[in-house]
Write a protein that holds these residues in place. Structure first.
Motif, PDB file in Angstrom:
ATOM      1  N   GLY A 281      -4.769 -46.812 -33.716  1.00  0.00           N
ATOM      2  CA  GLY A 281      -5.085 -47.754 -34.775  1.00  0.00           C
ATOM      3  C   GLY A 281      -3.949 -48.710 -35.071  1.00  0.00           C
ATOM      4  O   GLY A 281      -4.179 -49.850 -35.488  1.00  0.00           O
ATOM      5  N   PHE A 282      -2.731 -48.281 -34.840  1.00  0.00           N
ATOM      6  CA  PHE A 282      -1.582 -49.143 -35.119  1.00  0.00           C
ATOM      7  C   PHE A 282      -1.553 -50.359 -34.207  1.00  0.00           C
ATOM      8  O   PHE A 282      -1.127 -51.422 -34.609  1.00  0.00           O
ATOM      9  CB  PHE A 282      -0.264 -48.375 -34.969  1.00  0.00           C
ATOM     10  N   TRP A 283      -1.970 -50.180 -32.966  1.00  0.00           N
ATOM     11  CA  TRP A 283      -1.925 -51.332 -32.069  1.00  0.00           C
ATOM     12  C   TRP A 283      -3.308 -51.915 -31.776  1.00  0.00           C
ATOM     13  O   TRP A 283      -3.403 -53.062 -31.392  1.00  0.00           O
ATOM     14  CB  TRP A 283      -1.167 -51.032 -30.781  1.00  0.00           C
ATOM     15  N   SER A 284      -4.379 -51.175 -32.001  1.00  0.00           N
ATOM     16  CA  SER A 284      -5.692 -51.726 -31.675  1.00  0.00           C
ATOM     17  C   SER A 284      -6.056 -52.884 -32.597  1.00  0.00           C
ATOM     18  O   SER A 284      -6.678 -53.854 -32.155  1.00  0.00           O
ATOM     19  CB  SER A 284      -6.770 -50.646 -31.689  1.00  0.00           C
ATOM     20  N   GLN A 285      -5.656 -52.821 -33.870  1.00  0.00           N
ATOM     21  CA  GLN A 285      -5.926 -53.941 -34.770  1.00  0.00           C
ATOM     22  C   GLN A 285      -5.189 -55.182 -34.298  1.00  0.00           C
ATOM     23  O   GLN A 285      -5.727 -56.285 -34.323  1.00  0.00           O
ATOM     24  CB  GLN A 285      -5.513 -53.601 -36.195  1.00  0.00           C
ATOM     25  N   ARG A 286      -3.969 -55.001 -33.865  1.00  0.00           N
ATOM     26  CA  ARG A 286      -3.203 -56.144 -33.367  1.00  0.00           C
ATOM     27  C   ARG A 286      -3.813 -56.694 -32.083  1.00  0.00           C
ATOM     28  O   ARG A 286      -3.834 -57.905 -31.872  1.00  0.00           O
ATOM     29  CB  ARG A 286      -1.747 -55.734 -33.151  1.00  0.00           C
ATOM     30  N   LEU A 287      -4.288 -55.809 -31.226  1.00  0.00           N
ATOM     31  CA  LEU A 287      -4.931 -56.273 -29.997  1.00  0.00           C
ATOM     32  C   LEU A 287      -6.232 -57.001 -30.304  1.00  0.00           C
ATOM     33  O   LEU A 287      -6.558 -58.004 -29.669  1.00  0.00           O
ATOM     34  CB  LEU A 287      -5.179 -55.108 -29.043  1.00  0.00           C
ATOM     35  N   ASP A 288      -6.972 -56.510 -31.305  1.00  0.00           N
ATOM     36  CA  ASP A 288      -8.194 -57.202 -31.716  1.00  0.00           C
ATOM     37  C   ASP A 288      -7.861 -58.597 -32.239  1.00  0.00           C
ATOM     38  O   ASP A 288      -8.538 -59.570 -31.918  1.00  0.00           O
ATOM     39  CB  ASP A 288      -8.938 -56.409 -32.794  1.00  0.00           C
ATOM     40  N   ALA A 289      -6.807 -58.695 -33.047  1.00  0.00           N
ATOM     41  CA  ALA A 289      -6.386 -59.996 -33.584  1.00  0.00           C
ATOM     42  C   ALA A 289      -5.951 -60.927 -32.448  1.00  0.00           C
ATOM     43  O   ALA A 289      -6.266 -62.120 -32.457  1.00  0.00           O
ATOM     44  CB  ALA A 289      -5.258 -59.816 -34.597  1.00  0.00           C
ATOM     45  N   LEU A 290      -5.242 -60.386 -31.478  1.00  0.00           N
ATOM     46  CA  LEU A 290      -4.839 -61.191 -30.326  1.00  0.00           C
ATOM     47  C   LEU A 290      -6.067 -61.696 -29.579  1.00  0.00           C
ATOM     48  O   LEU A 290      -6.146 -62.861 -29.194  1.00  0.00           O
ATOM     49  CB  LEU A 290      -3.941 -60.381 -29.393  1.00  0.00           C
ATOM     50  N   GLY A 291      -7.050 -60.843 -29.389  1.00  0.00           N
ATOM     51  CA  GLY A 291      -8.285 -61.244 -28.724  1.00  0.00           C
ATOM     52  C   GLY A 291      -8.985 -62.369 -29.472  1.00  0.00           C
ATOM     53  O   GLY A 291      -9.493 -63.318 -28.864  1.00  0.00           O
ATOM     54  N   THR A 292      -8.993 -62.282 -30.793  1.00  0.00           N
ATOM     55  CA  THR A 292      -9.594 -63.334 -31.613  1.00  0.00           C
ATOM     56  C   THR A 292      -8.857 -64.651 -31.422  1.00  0.00           C
ATOM     57  O   THR A 292      -9.479 -65.716 -31.253  1.00  0.00           O
ATOM     58  CB  THR A 292      -9.581 -62.926 -33.101  1.00  0.00           C
ATOM     59  N   GLU A 293      -7.538 -64.612 -31.444  1.00  0.00           N
ATOM     60  CA  GLU A 293      -6.739 -65.827 -31.265  1.00  0.00           C
ATOM     61  C   GLU A 293      -6.922 -66.425 -29.870  1.00  0.00           C
ATOM     62  O   GLU A 293      -7.007 -67.642 -29.716  1.00  0.00           O
ATOM     63  CB  GLU A 293      -5.262 -65.556 -31.536  1.00  0.00           C
ATOM     64  N   LEU A 294      -7.001 -65.573 -28.867  1.00  0.00           N
ATOM     65  CA  LEU A 294      -7.229 -66.079 -27.510  1.00  0.00           C
ATOM     66  C   LEU A 294      -8.590 -66.757 -27.401  1.00  0.00           C
ATOM     67  O   LEU A 294      -8.724 -67.818 -26.790  1.00  0.00           O
ATOM     68  CB  LEU A 294      -7.102 -64.945 -26.490  1.00  0.00           C
ATOM     69  N   ALA A 295      -9.602 -66.139 -28.004  1.00  0.00           N
ATOM     70  CA  ALA A 295     -10.947 -66.738 -27.977  1.00  0.00           C
ATOM     71  C   ALA A 295     -10.942 -68.068 -28.719  1.00  0.00           C
ATOM     72  O   ALA A 295     -11.558 -69.042 -28.259  1.00  0.00           O
ATOM     73  CB  ALA A 295     -11.959 -65.773 -28.600  1.00  0.00           C
ATOM     74  N   ARG A 296     -10.251 -68.139 -29.849  1.00  0.00           N
ATOM     75  CA  ARG A 296     -10.174 -69.395 -30.608  1.00  0.00           C
ATOM     76  C   ARG A 296      -9.504 -70.474 -29.758  1.00  0.00           C
ATOM     77  O   ARG A 296      -9.959 -71.615 -29.721  1.00  0.00           O
ATOM     78  CB  ARG A 296      -9.388 -69.167 -31.896  1.00  0.00           C
TER      79      ARG A 296
END
Length: 119
Positions: free
Chosen positions: A87-102
């Motif tokens: 959970g500590f890094w999956s939220q950050r990876l999800d946020a990174l995925g969102t930024e990449l998609a944007r």
């Protein structure tokens, strides 16, 4: 020996990486590790022994050769232990995925249709 003690050594991690590609003869593993780490054949044999005795690797005889392979059971135990920390890094990876998609969307959208003030 605790799993993280075994995995904490870079030579043993490298050996496991080599074995992850499939069963390997001890000689081939030794040759690669000796070239990469500059250690002796007996030192490589000692690392193979630690992996075998700790359950991370199996060995079988094939004539005069010894073939090593990964035993996944201890790795599953490590994975289970790490699960509580994902959970500590999956939220950050999800946020990174969102930024990449944007960023991909913005590159596909012509500048005249983007929101916001013109530069």
């Amino acid at each position: 020996m605790h799993a993280f003690d075994v995995l904490g050594d870079p030579v043993r991690r490298r050996i496991l990486e080599l074995l992850a590609d499939g069963e390997q003869p001890a000689g081939a593993v030794s040759e690669t590790v000796r070239a990469e780490f500059g250690i002796s054949q007996p030192a490589v044999s000692q690392h193979l022994k630690v992996l075998r005795e700790s359950g991370f690797a199996t060995v079988r005889a094939d004539g005069t050769r010894r073939l090593y392979a990964v035993d996944a059971a201890p790795l599953r135990e490590v994975d289970a232990w790490l699960e509580r920390f994902r959970g500590f890094w999956s939220q950050r990876l999800d946020a990174l995925g969102t930024e990449l998609a944007r960023g991909r969307r913005e590159r596909r959208t012509p500048p005249s249709t983007r929101e916001g003030p013109e530069p």
